[in-house]
Design a protein around this motif. Structure first.
Motif, short mmCIF file in Angstrom:
data_model
loop_
_atom_site.label_atom_id
_atom_site.label_comp_id
_atom_site.label_asym_id
_atom_site.label_seq_id
_atom_site.Cartn_x
_atom_site.Cartn_y
_atom_site.Cartn_z
N ARG A 248 14.91 -5.74 -40.24
CA ARG A 248 13.84 -6.50 -40.90
C ARG A 248 14.47 -7.62 -41.73
NH1 ARG A 248 8.58 -4.45 -44.36
NH2 ARG A 248 8.00 -3.67 -42.31
N VAL B 258 8.45 -10.99 -45.75
CA VAL B 258 9.07 -10.59 -44.48
C VAL B 258 9.10 -11.81 -43.57
CG1 VAL B 258 8.87 -9.10 -42.46
CG2 VAL B 258 8.22 -8.23 -44.72
N ILE C 120 19.25 -9.50 -43.71
CA ILE C 120 18.73 -8.74 -42.57
C ILE C 120 19.02 -7.27 -42.86
CG2 ILE C 120 18.83 -8.42 -40.06
CD1 ILE C 120 20.13 -11.35 -40.06
N VAL C 121 17.95 -6.50 -43.08
CA VAL C 121 18.11 -5.13 -43.55
C VAL C 121 18.10 -4.17 -42.37
CG1 VAL C 121 17.31 -3.42 -45.22
CG2 VAL C 121 16.83 -5.83 -45.61
N GLU C 122 19.25 -3.53 -42.15
CA GLU C 122 19.37 -2.59 -41.02
C GLU C 122 19.01 -1.17 -41.43
OE1 GLU C 122 19.80 -3.27 -37.96
OE2 GLU C 122 20.40 -5.37 -38.06
N LEU D 293 14.27 -10.11 -44.69
CA LEU D 293 13.58 -10.37 -45.95
C LEU D 293 14.14 -11.66 -46.53
CD1 LEU D 293 13.70 -6.79 -47.55
CD2 LEU D 293 11.77 -7.87 -46.39
#
Lengths: 394, 111
Positions: free
Chosen positions: B60, B76, B47-49, B62
């Motif tokens: 998001r 995604v 989970i890209v913060e 990935l």
């Protein structure tokens, strides 16, 4: 091949350096390495500059040509070497080959990057440009994101916990406190960045499961070494330190195409090649500088470079084996985590640290009786890796 | 439905994505173009913060997905609580705007 001596080593503190240009930083680090060698006004035959992205970060290209001009080293040969975050390591390899082959007798290798000229998200995007354009980049992948995908698998497969990752960060930031060149000079605790109810504010998620204190900072900086032959170095005052092994290996561009994504084949192969060339074994190494751009990488590399069996890196960390004073101190400089990671500079900074360690010049962070050193410079997300074995000869 | 094109080696059968000029395994140069199957399982995710310049969102998700026909790809995830090994269904949507142009790629929802 001729033996290659690191006759001089120098660097400038890694930090945010708004006042300096990239070429200024590289020139100052170069002068430190040249003065450290004590070769006087002897001509430099060739210059290799490790730099990843001056065109994107600083809108300047041909920085090797600019550097020789600033240093009045003409007519020395000069090349910029680009290999992502392993640009410094690749520049080191080229400098090594130039001396070893007899092409040059005195070679300057410089690594430098000025990343803080752009804002954080822009730097993230520039670094992400090394990922696959269609299969990775378009999705918003960052290097921390690739590391996050890897970390989740590594934790699941080998029982590595967030406590283990934090132990790497704590150790390397403690080491960084002893290194006047380190970007991050701050003690952290397990409580402050992991256990406390508000730890998520101190160390927010970057790319889950990786948090802020699992990631290296974005830094400006430069490091340089002067390489020469044993013949020229024999009259110098410093202890003789040689580069005895150089290994390089590659892996698939995308991480998802690796049959076992937890296996860092380029780390395994480059390390084997470096140890083979040096006729050394991992157990011979007294001090190692590994590429801990993310805390998990120090654990994974410590296993896959051959120092600990798979799954045992975290246990070695728990036992304190990798602290200064332990069986195999890893990243006494603070590593990328604390020293910082100006991408093109890192591979050279690792060699500078090992040179100081092997000479006994590393001050408060000195590893006692260090005779053999190892460094690993990890490009891409492990798709292009360089390993070096160094020894003290006198 | 729009999707990615993957490549199956005509000599050894290895399935690859993205494109290589030579097979990763046997180095042959002839490939059959294939599309991923509709569903797959989640191999890993993050989970890209802190997303790069140009993507104005946080959190998001990935993930790397292995489709039922062996194609592996990143995409995604539009999934509330991702779990390793969960079954996913592929979609195709705008994943990024680059230079003012919408760029389409793989998206996934829980199957």
């Amino acid at each position: 091949m001729r033996p290659v001596v690191v006759a001089g080593a120098g660097m400038i503190p890694f930090e945010r350096r708004d006042e300096d240009t990239l070429v200024d930083m590289m020139a100052v680090a170069s002068l430190k390495a040249m003065d450290d060698a004590g070769l006087g006004d002897r001509a430099v035959d060739a210059v290799y500059v490790g730099n990843m992205a001056s065109g994107l970060f600083n809108h300047q290209v041909s920085v090797a040509s600019a550097l020789v001009d600033r240093l009045s080293l003409m007519p020395a040969a000069a090349d910029r070497i680009e290999n992502g975050p392993a640009s410094g390591g690749s520049a080191m390899k080229n400098g090594f080959l130039a001396v070893a082959s007899g092409y040059a007798d005195v070679v300057l290798v410089v690594g430098g990057e000025k990343m803080r000229e752009v804002i954080g998200p822009k730097a993230t995007d520039i670094v992400a440009a090394m990922t696959h354009p269609q299969a990775e980049y378009i999705y918003g992948v960052t290097l921390p994101a690739l590391a996050g995908l890897f970390t989740r698998l590594y934790m699941e497969k080998y029982g590595v916990t967030r406590e283990h990752l934090t132990m790497v960060a704590i150790k390397n930031q403690e080491n960084g406190l002893l290194n006047p060149y380190a970007h991050i000079r701050m003690k952290i605790t397990m409580e402050g960045v992991l256990k406390h109810p508000q730890a998520h504010i101190n160390s927010p998620v970057v790319a889950d499961p990786l948090h802020l204190y699992d990631c290296c900072p974005v830094s400006d900086g430069s490091a340089a070494v002067l390489l020469t032959t044993e013949e020229i170095a024999k009259d110098l005052k410093k202890p003789i330190v040689t580069i005895d092994g150089v290994g390089q290996a590659t892996d698939t561009h995308t991480v998802h195409e690796r049959s076992d994504p937890t296996e860092l084949k380029a780390v395994i192969e480059s390390s084997k090649k470096a140890f083979s060339m040096a006729n050394a074994k991992p157990k011979d190494v007294d001090v190692a500088e590994l590429h801990d751009a993310f805390t998990v990488l120090e654990i994974a590399e410590s296993e896959q470079a051959g120092f600990f069996p798979l799954g045992e890196g975290a246990k070695a960390l728990e036992r304190g084996d990798t602290r200064i004073g332990g069986k195999l101190p890893i990243n006494p400089s603070g590593g990328l985590k604390a020293r910082g990671h100006p991408v093109g500079a890192t591979g050279v900074a690792q060699i500078v640290e090992l040179t100081w360690q092997l000479r006994g010049e590393a001050g408060e962070r000195q590893v006692k009786k260090a005779k053999t050193g190892f460094s690993l410079n990890f490009g891409g997300f492990g798709n292009n890796v360089l390993a070096f074995v160094m020894r003290r000869k006198s | 439905m729009n999707t990615i094109t993957a490549y199956k080696c005509k000599q050894c059968g290895l399935v690859m994505y993205p494109h290589h000029f030579r097979c990763l395994k046997c180095h042959a140069r002839e490939f059959e173009e294939i599309t991923p199957s509709e569903k797959g399982k989640l191999l890993t995710y993050t989970i890209v913060e802190q997303l790069p310049w140009g993507i104005d969102e946080r959190g998001r998700v990935l993930g790397v997905v292995e489709f039922d026909n062996g194609v592996k790809a990143l995409g995604v995830l539009h999934v509330e609580n991702p779990k390793m090994g969960m079954k996913l269904k592929a979609g195709w949507d705008c994943v990024r705007v680059i230079g003012g142009e919408e760029v389409y790629g793989l998206t996934f929802q829980a199957a």
